[in-house]
Design a protein around this motif. Structure first.
Motif, mmCIF file in Angstrom:
data_model
loop_
_atom_site.group_PDB
_atom_site.id
_atom_site.type_symbol
_atom_site.label_atom_id
_atom_site.label_comp_id
_atom_site.label_asym_id
_atom_site.label_seq_id
_atom_site.Cartn_x
_atom_site.Cartn_y
_atom_site.Cartn_z
ATOM 1 N N PHE A 1 -4.253 -3.561 6.415
ATOM 2 C CA PHE A 1 -4.504 -3.167 5.033
ATOM 3 C C PHE A 1 -3.407 -3.725 4.152
ATOM 4 O O PHE A 1 -2.236 -3.396 4.335
ATOM 5 C CB PHE A 1 -4.577 -1.647 4.902
ATOM 6 N N THR B 1 -7.176 -4.292 12.115
ATOM 7 C CA THR B 1 -7.217 -4.299 10.655
ATOM 8 C C THR B 1 -5.800 -4.238 10.104
ATOM 9 O O THR B 1 -4.974 -3.479 10.602
ATOM 10 C CB THR B 1 -8.014 -3.081 10.121
ATOM 11 N N HIS C 1 -8.560 -10.824 0.983
ATOM 12 C CA HIS C 1 -9.468 -9.796 1.503
ATOM 13 C C HIS C 1 -10.472 -10.429 2.479
ATOM 14 O O HIS C 1 -11.064 -11.458 2.191
ATOM 15 C CB HIS C 1 -10.198 -9.135 0.333
ATOM 16 N N GLU D 1 -2.810 -5.581 -0.049
ATOM 17 C CA GLU D 1 -3.314 -6.100 -1.312
ATOM 18 C C GLU D 1 -2.805 -7.526 -1.537
ATOM 19 O O GLU D 1 -3.326 -8.239 -2.379
ATOM 20 C CB GLU D 1 -2.855 -5.192 -2.462
ATOM 21 N N GLN E 1 -5.301 6.472 -5.308
ATOM 22 C CA GLN E 1 -6.166 5.869 -4.290
ATOM 23 C C GLN E 1 -5.353 5.544 -3.035
ATOM 24 O O GLN E 1 -5.793 5.821 -1.911
ATOM 25 C CB GLN E 1 -6.822 4.613 -4.853
ATOM 26 N N PHE F 1 -5.547 7.316 0.593
ATOM 27 C CA PHE F 1 -5.861 6.410 1.692
ATOM 28 C C PHE F 1 -4.886 6.578 2.857
ATOM 29 O O PHE F 1 -5.298 6.766 4.003
ATOM 30 C CB PHE F 1 -5.865 4.967 1.194
ATOM 31 N N ILE G 1 -7.879 -6.274 5.005
ATOM 32 C CA ILE G 1 -8.724 -5.455 4.135
ATOM 33 C C ILE G 1 -7.872 -4.954 2.972
ATOM 34 O O ILE G 1 -6.817 -4.360 3.180
ATOM 35 C CB ILE G 1 -9.338 -4.246 4.888
ATOM 36 N N ASN G 2 -8.362 -5.220 1.760
ATOM 37 C CA ASN G 2 -7.729 -4.676 0.573
ATOM 38 C C ASN G 2 -8.399 -3.336 0.282
ATOM 39 O O ASN G 2 -9.569 -3.303 -0.092
ATOM 40 C CB ASN G 2 -7.916 -5.631 -0.609
ATOM 41 N N PRO G 3 -7.707 -2.227 0.459
ATOM 42 C CA PRO G 3 -8.345 -0.919 0.282
ATOM 43 C C PRO G 3 -8.701 -0.590 -1.159
ATOM 44 O O PRO G 3 -9.383 0.397 -1.410
ATOM 45 C CB PRO G 3 -7.298 0.061 0.823
ATOM 46 N N ILE H 1 0.842 -1.194 0.000
ATOM 47 C CA ILE H 1 0.000 0.000 0.000
ATOM 48 C C ILE H 1 0.881 1.249 0.000
ATOM 49 O O ILE H 1 0.628 2.210 -0.734
ATOM 50 C CB ILE H 1 -0.960 0.007 1.201
#
Length: 137
Positions: A116, A114, A122, A118, A27, A31, A133-135, A11
């Motif tokens: 975050f 959480t 997810h 990728e 994004q 974020f 969590i995949n933002p 991220i």
């Protein structure tokens, strides 16, 4: 009290590196700027810096500023023996890669709810308290 969140290396890399036709840069940048004092660990610092040097040839002066900002704006968690032992148990229980298990163990050790990322599944839940969590979804 806000829930603690951990931000994985990928991220951060998306937030720093802009590639043509890749929506994830803006994004990710928006974020991470929206987060209040996220948790990272020394592994994230090493991975991101290594990639920025190797693949993006970031000047050392910029890298030093980035590192200083992380230590100012984030909770940077150092590795310890209990994290490595927990990572080993996580690899057995959840079939994680070595590096992913260390990230998950650090997030659990920090008390995050959480993570975050990728790179991981997810909405997967670890130890009934940490959710991936995949933002970008």
């Amino acid at each position: 009290m806000r829930a603690k969140v951990f931000v994985d290396s990928n991220i951060w890399l998306y937030s720093f590196v802009q590639k043509p036709d890749d929506f994830r840069h803006q994004q990710a940048a928006d974020f991470v700027l929206s987060l209040s004092h996220p948790v990272i660990n020394s592994q994230v610092v090493r991975e991101v810096c290594s990639n920025l040097i190797k693949k993006n040839r970031i000047p050392e002066e910029q890298l030093q500023i980035l590192i200083s900002r992380w230590y100012q704006d984030c909770d940077v968690l150092a590795s310890n023996a209990s994290q490595h032992l927990l990572a080993s148990r996580l690899r057995v229980s959840y079939a994680l890669s070595y590096w992913d298990s260390l990230i998950v163990a650090a997030a659990l050790d920090a008390g995050c709810t959480t993570l975050f990322s990728e790179d991981m599944q997810h909405e997967q839940v670890f130890e009934d308290c940490l959710t991936i969590i995949n933002p970008f979804i």
